[in-house]
Scaffold this active site. Structure first.
Site, short mmCIF file in Angstrom:
data_model
loop_
_atom_site.label_atom_id
_atom_site.label_comp_id
_atom_site.label_asym_id
_atom_site.label_seq_id
_atom_site.Cartn_x
_atom_site.Cartn_y
_atom_site.Cartn_z
N GLY A 1 0.82 -1.21 0.00
CA GLY A 1 0.00 0.00 0.00
C GLY A 1 0.85 1.25 0.00
CG ASP A 2 3.22 2.31 3.35
OD1 ASP A 2 2.86 3.41 3.78
OD2 ASP A 2 3.10 1.26 4.00
#
Length: 409
Positions: free
Chosen positions: A178-179
């Site tokens: 996600g990051d």
């Protein structure tokens, strides 16, 4: 490739040479975006907390007290140690931002404004500044003030629901995807804003939410729900609605990933496994027909694979031009000749005289490739040099150090 702490194996120039980037983020999303720009020539000045520095320095496995991950995430950057809670440090950030092209931050919404470093203040100082803001939920909306980490964003974006065997607990992807997706969306936003600035001369704010970066990669998830009320469910190693594409257990206990979902590829795959009856079946000539009988097809491929080792399966499918591969561990990656030939395994020379393998640079540009110009910095390694660049005298720098507002290496 061997890179010393002070010498470079790649030209100091690059497609982003001359671009000045100020990084105020920490951990993963913001720093990954800045790392990507630095790999391609941008001058990235990373602001860290005196003493502790970026928490990533202590994440996962440490070598001589510092995470080896740090050598990937912060290569090609310069480190300045500032206490952002102090007004004098905030003034230094304003002076740096006044001369920067890009500022990257991934604090909770409102933090920058609380320090007097919000876009209203900084764009007034530097109308050409492009400001990338990465947060869990974005700078607006009812969730903006909630703390958000990548793992939560992956769940909210729809990814976590799908990463499981049917009926079992959903699992995470194993890396901070996600990051990283948010960081890459941020880099895209920066490049778009730079292109627009050529025409307008104006900077702007880029608002990237982690969950939106994940959601943007969810393919047909929403339109399928909108059109049919279909909620896609976990499918383990299969690819729902596309057949055949799965992982098949082999006689040596390993798995072969086989993607025979192209129409002509399917026929070659069936011929290879001795099931021409399926390959010639007109009902299986297209994907829709194969999806309807995917259990039968998977059983046929699975029975064939179970009688052969992974190497034997892959050799047969390579000969038939059927896409297939093994499930790599990092040990497989480190010794793979294709990784080596593509320059994806770099070796950097550390201060203690040892070498460390790190991922190479991607994407590959033909004329202006990226490169590893310098190793990741110590906390505040470049404080003095950067502060001199914005006009501070040695006496002023020492006074700031004496007050604990800045720190050097």
């Amino acid at each position: 490739m061997h890179v010393s702490p002070v010498e470079s194996s790649a030209p100091a120039s690059g497609p982003l040479a001359g671009l000045k980037v100020l990084e105020l983020g920490q951990l993963i999303a913001g720093p990954f975006a800045a790392k990507t720009l630095a790999d391609f020539g941008a001058d990235v000045v990373k602001i860290e907390t005196p003493g502790a520095g970026d928490p990533l320095r202590k994440w996962r496995l440490l070598k001589d007290g510092t995470s080896v991950w740090w050598q990937v995430q912060s290569r090609n950057k310069r480190s300045v140690a500032l206490d952002l809670k102090d007004p004098a440090a905030q003034d230094i950030v304003r002076r740096l931002a006044a001369d920067a092209d890009v500022l990257i931050e991934n604090f909770r919404p409102g933090a920058m404004e609380g320090w007097g470093l919000g876009p209203d203040e900084l764009l007034k100082l530097n109308p050409r500044l492009i400001m990338l803001r990465i947060s869990g939920y974005g700078q607006t909306g009812p969730y903006r003030d909630k703390p958000g980490f990548g793992v939560v964003a992956e769940a909210m974006g729809g990814l976590r629901h799908l990463t499981a065997e049917p009926g079992r607990v959903p699992v995470r992807v194993g890396v901070s995807i996600g990051d990283t997706l948010a960081a890459l969306h941020g880099v895209i936003g920066i490049l778009l804003a730079l292109q627009e600035r050529h025409a307008s001369g104006q900077g702007q704010v880029i608002d990237v939410a982690l969950y939106e970066a994940v959601f943007n990669c969810m393919e047909s998830l929403l339109p399928e729900y909108s059109a049919f009320g279909a909620v896609r469910e976990p499918a383990g190693s299969a690819l729902p609605g596309i057949a055949p594409s799965n992982a098949y257990r082999c006689s040596d206990g390993g798995y072969a990933l086989i993607a025979g979902n192209g129409d002509s590829i399917f026929k070659r795959l069936m011929a290879t496994i001795g099931r021409d009856d399926l390959g010639r079946d007109p009902a299986l000539a297209d994907n829709a027909g194969r999806v309807a009988r995917v259990a039968e097809i998977d059983a046929a491929i699975g029975a064939w694979a179970a009688q052969r080792t992974v190497d034997e399966v892959l050799a047969a499918l390579d000969a038939a031009a059927v896409p297939a591969g093994r499930i790599y561990t990092v040990a497989d990656i480190a010794k793979d000749p294709h990784y080596q030939a593509r320059g994806m395994i770099d070796h950097v020379h550390m201060d203690d005289g040892t070498d460390l393998a790190v991922p190479g640079i991607t994407p590959k540009l033909s004329r202006t490739p990226g490169g590893h110009r310098r190793n990741a910095p110590a906390i505040g390694q470049d404080t003095d040099a950067v502060l001199r660049e914005i006009g501070l005298t040695p006496a002023q720098i020492q006074a700031l150090k004496d007050q604990g507002i800045v720190a050097g290496a």
